[in-house]
Enzyme design. Structure first.
Site, PDB file in Angstrom:
ATOM      1  N   ILE A   1       0.829  -1.201   0.000  1.00  0.00           N
ATOM      2  CA  ILE A   1       0.000   0.000   0.000  1.00  0.00           C
ATOM      3  C   ILE A   1       0.865   1.253   0.000  1.00  0.00           C
ATOM      4  O   ILE A   1       0.661   2.168  -0.804  1.00  0.00           O
ATOM      5  CB  ILE A   1      -0.961  -0.013   1.199  1.00  0.00           C
ATOM      6  CG1 ILE A   1      -1.973  -1.142   1.057  1.00  0.00           C
ATOM      7  CG2 ILE A   1      -1.677   1.330   1.336  1.00  0.00           C
ATOM      8  CD1 ILE A   1      -2.830  -1.373   2.282  1.00  0.00           C
TER       9      ILE A   1
ATOM     10  N   GLU B   1     -13.597  -1.554  17.961  1.00  0.00           N
ATOM     11  CA  GLU B   1     -14.541  -1.361  16.870  1.00  0.00           C
ATOM     12  C   GLU B   1     -15.788  -2.207  17.094  1.00  0.00           C
ATOM     13  O   GLU B   1     -15.692  -3.328  17.599  1.00  0.00           O
ATOM     14  CB  GLU B   1     -13.894  -1.733  15.532  1.00  0.00           C
ATOM     15  CG  GLU B   1     -12.690  -0.857  15.186  1.00  0.00           C
ATOM     16  CD  GLU B   1     -12.077  -1.225  13.843  1.00  0.00           C
ATOM     17  OE1 GLU B   1     -12.549  -2.215  13.239  1.00  0.00           O
ATOM     18  OE2 GLU B   1     -11.143  -0.525  13.406  1.00  0.00           O
TER      19      GLU B   1
ATOM     20  N   HIS C   1     -13.608   1.674   9.207  1.00  0.00           N
ATOM     21  CA  HIS C   1     -12.738   0.582   8.733  1.00  0.00           C
ATOM     22  C   HIS C   1     -13.139   0.159   7.322  1.00  0.00           C
ATOM     23  O   HIS C   1     -13.353  -1.026   7.049  1.00  0.00           O
ATOM     24  CB  HIS C   1     -12.805  -0.598   9.694  1.00  0.00           C
ATOM     25  CG  HIS C   1     -11.572  -1.459   9.650  1.00  0.00           C
ATOM     26  ND1 HIS C   1     -11.075  -2.084  10.761  1.00  0.00           N
ATOM     27  CD2 HIS C   1     -10.741  -1.818   8.627  1.00  0.00           C
ATOM     28  CE1 HIS C   1     -10.003  -2.778  10.440  1.00  0.00           C
ATOM     29  NE2 HIS C   1      -9.775  -2.635   9.138  1.00  0.00           N
TER      30      HIS C   1
ATOM     31  N   ASP D   1      -9.304   5.588   9.976  1.00  0.00           N
ATOM     32  CA  ASP D   1     -10.201   4.547   9.475  1.00  0.00           C
ATOM     33  C   ASP D   1     -10.263   3.334  10.396  1.00  0.00           C
ATOM     34  O   ASP D   1     -11.159   2.504  10.265  1.00  0.00           O
ATOM     35  CB  ASP D   1      -9.734   4.100   8.080  1.00  0.00           C
ATOM     36  CG  ASP D   1     -10.651   3.074   7.447  1.00  0.00           C
ATOM     37  OD1 ASP D   1     -11.848   3.378   7.278  1.00  0.00           O
ATOM     38  OD2 ASP D   1     -10.177   1.966   7.128  1.00  0.00           O
TER      39      ASP D   1
ATOM     40  N   ASP E   1      10.656   2.805   6.720  1.00  0.00           N
ATOM     41  CA  ASP E   1      10.266   1.422   6.940  1.00  0.00           C
ATOM     42  C   ASP E   1      11.406   0.732   7.667  1.00  0.00           C
ATOM     43  O   ASP E   1      12.588   1.009   7.389  1.00  0.00           O
ATOM     44  CB  ASP E   1       9.980   0.723   5.602  1.00  0.00           C
ATOM     45  CG  ASP E   1       9.187  -0.566   5.763  1.00  0.00           C
ATOM     46  OD1 ASP E   1       8.062  -0.636   5.256  1.00  0.00           O
ATOM     47  OD2 ASP E   1       9.695  -1.503   6.414  1.00  0.00           O
TER      48      ASP E   1
ATOM     49  N   GLY F   1     -10.370  -0.536   2.596  1.00  0.00           N
ATOM     50  CA  GLY F   1     -10.319  -1.552   1.544  1.00  0.00           C
ATOM     51  C   GLY F   1     -11.683  -2.024   1.095  1.00  0.00           C
ATOM     52  O   GLY F   1     -11.780  -2.985   0.328  1.00  0.00           O
TER      53      GLY F   1
END
Length: 406
Positions: free
Chosen positions: A159, A266, A289, A261, A178, A292
C-alpha cells in the site's frame, strides 16, 4: 480415516464476506453458512464444531481457545490483508492452513488515502458541515493544493509504495520510513529514522502491519515531532495510535486535521454504537474501517481467498499460505492424495515412504516443502489408502495432521 469428499465439507463465512466466495465454494460442492457480523470468541467456539473452512475479516478473533473447539477445522481464510486477529502459532501446531488477501484491496486503500489528503488539505469537511448548517463561507483561508506538499509514508509495503507513486503523479514530494530495507520508487526519499520523517513532511500517513511490536508506536512524542499545521492519517491498524494524544494535538491546533479509518475498539456488527475520543473534532475524517471496502476490492478478495480455501481443501495446495510451507501442486488425475503436515525434523519423508513401501502402496507423485519448524508432504497414490496405512502415518510422533483427499 476415509477420503474427504468436497460435498462433505462445511464452510462458515462471517463478517459479510462477498457473495462470490459463497458461490465459488458452493460450486465445488461445499455446504456454506454465512453470517453478516463478527462473532465473539465464545459465540465462535459454540458454532465452530463441524466447520472445515472458516472465513473471517478483521474483527473476529480466532484464539487458541476457539481453535481448541475446532477439531474439524482444516483451513482459515482472512478475507482482508492482515492476520493478526488469528493465533497463527496455534493454527500451525494443529495443521490448520491460513490464507489472506495481501494485494486485492491495495488500490482501494490508496485511493481513499489520496481522497482524504485532498479533503483535509482543502478543509472540505468543515465546508460541508457549514453548508449543511446553512452557512455560506466562501473563503480560501486554510485551503491549499496538495501539489508541492511533502508526504511522509510510514510503512512502505504494497500500500505505502503504491501510494508513493500516485502521490508523486499529483505533484507531491514523497519521503518514507520502513524498518525493512525497501527500494524507493520514483523520486521517493528514504528516511533513516521515523524522527527524520516526522520533522520534514506536511502529511504523515501510517501503513504498517499488525505485528505486536507496532502496538502504540505513535503517541504524543511522535505527534510533537510533526510540523505545526501538518496532517495525520491512519488507515492501517487501530492499536498503533494513541487517540487521546491525537485529540489533544488537534484541539491545540498543532495538527490541522486527521483521517482515521481504524480504531482500538470497533463495533462487531453494522449498526452498533461507535465511541471514540476523536468524534466531533474539526477537520477530522472518521470512517468505519472501510479503506479496503470497495465493491471491486471485496469481490476480488472474496474470489481470491475462497479459491485458496477450495484448492487447499480439495487438492492440498498451499500457495500463498501465511503459515504452512508453500506447495503449488498439479491437478490430480485419477489419483488419491495424502496431505501430511508434520514437525520439520530429519527423516520424516523416509519414514513416510517406508510405511507406504511396507504396505505395497505405489507412489505416483510426491512433493515436499518446509517452513521453519513445519514440513508438508503431499503424496499421490493410485488407490485409496487402507486404514492401517493411515493409522501408521497418523501415529508417527512427527505427525501434526494427516488428510486423505479423494
Amino acid at each position: 480415516m476415509s477420503p474427504i469428499a468436497t460435498n462433505e465439507l462445511s464452510a462458515l463465512l462471517l463478517e459479510n464476506i462477498h457473495p462470490d466466495a459463497t458461490t465459488l465454494l458452493s460450486s465445488a460442492g461445499c455446504k456454506v453458512e454465512t453470517y453478516e457480523g463478527a462473532l465473539s470468541a465464545d459465540e465462535l467456539a459454540d458454532r465452530i464444531s463441524g466447520v472445515h473452512l472458516l472465513g473471517i475479516r478483521s474483527t473476529t478473533q480466532l484464539t487458541e481457545a476457539v481453535l481448541d473447539k475446532a477439531s474439524d477445522l482444516v483451513a482459515v481464510g482472512a478475507f482482508c490483508i492482515g492476520t493478526n486477529q488469528i493465533d497463527l502459532p496455534a493454527a500451525t501446531k494443529r495443521g490448520i492452513a491460513v490464507f489472506n488477501a495481501p494485494f486485492s484491496n491495495t488500490r482501494s486503500v490508496v485511493e481513499l488515502a489520496i481522497a482524504e489528503i485532498i479533503a483535509l488539505t482543502r478543509r472540505l469537511t468543515d465546508k460541508s458541515r457549514d453548508m449543511h448548517a446553512g452557512i455560506w463561507d466562501k473563503s480560501a483561508a486554510g485551503s491549499h493544493e496538495i501539489r508541492g506538499r511533502r508526504l511522509g509514508i510510514v510503512g512502505y509495503g504494497n500500500i505505502g509504495s503504491q501510494l508513493s507513486v500516485l502521490a508523486e503523479t499529483l505533484g507531491m514530494s514523497v519521503s518514507f520510513f520502513d524498518i525493512a530495507d525497501k527500494l524507493a520508487l520514483g523520486n521517493a526519499t528514504r528516511c533513516a529514522s521515523l524522527e527524520e520523517l516526522l520533522e520534514s513532511v506536511d502529511v504523515v500517513t501510517l501503513h504498517v502491519d499488525g505485528r505486536p511490536g507496532n502496538r502504540g508506536i505513535f503517541g504524543d512524542a511522535e505527534f510533537a515531532r510533526m510540523r505545526p499545521g501538518s496532517l495525520f492519517l491512519n488507515l492501517s491498524r487501530g492499536f498503533v495510535v494513541d487517540h487521546a494524544a491525537l485529540r489533544q494535538r488537534i484541539e491545540s491546533g498543532h495538527l490541522a486535521g486527521a483521517a482515521i479509518d481504524v480504531f482500538p475498539r470497533e463495533p462487531k456488527r453494522r449498526g452498533e454504537a461507535f465511541e471514540s475520543e476523536l468524534r466531533g473534532l474539526p477537520n477530522v475524517i472518521l470512517t468505519p474501517h472501510v479503506a479496503g471496502s470497495t465493491e471491486e476490492a471485496q469481490q476480488d478478495i472474496g474470489r481470491f481467498v475462497a479459491s485458496k480455501l477450495r484448492h487447499y481443501a480439495v487438492d492440498g495446495t498451499t500457495s500463498l499460505s501465511v503459515n504452512l510451507p508453500e506447495l503449488a501442486l498439479p491437478e490430480r488425475a485419477g489419483t488419491h492424495r495424502l496431505a501430511h503436515v508434520h514437525v520439520n525434523t530429519p527423516g520424516v519423508l523416509a519414514t513416510i515412504n517406508g510405511v507406504l513401501a511396507e504396505h505395497g502402496v505405489n507412489i505416483e507423485g510426491q512433493f515436499l516443502g518446509t517452513r521453519g519448524e513445519v514440513g508438508y508432504v503431499i503424496t499421490d497414490i493410485g488407490a485409496p489408502a487402507e486404514s492401517d496405512v493411515v493409522r501408521t502415518l497418523q501415529d508417527m510422533p512427527e505427525t501434526i495432521r494427516l488428510r486423505h483427499l479423494s
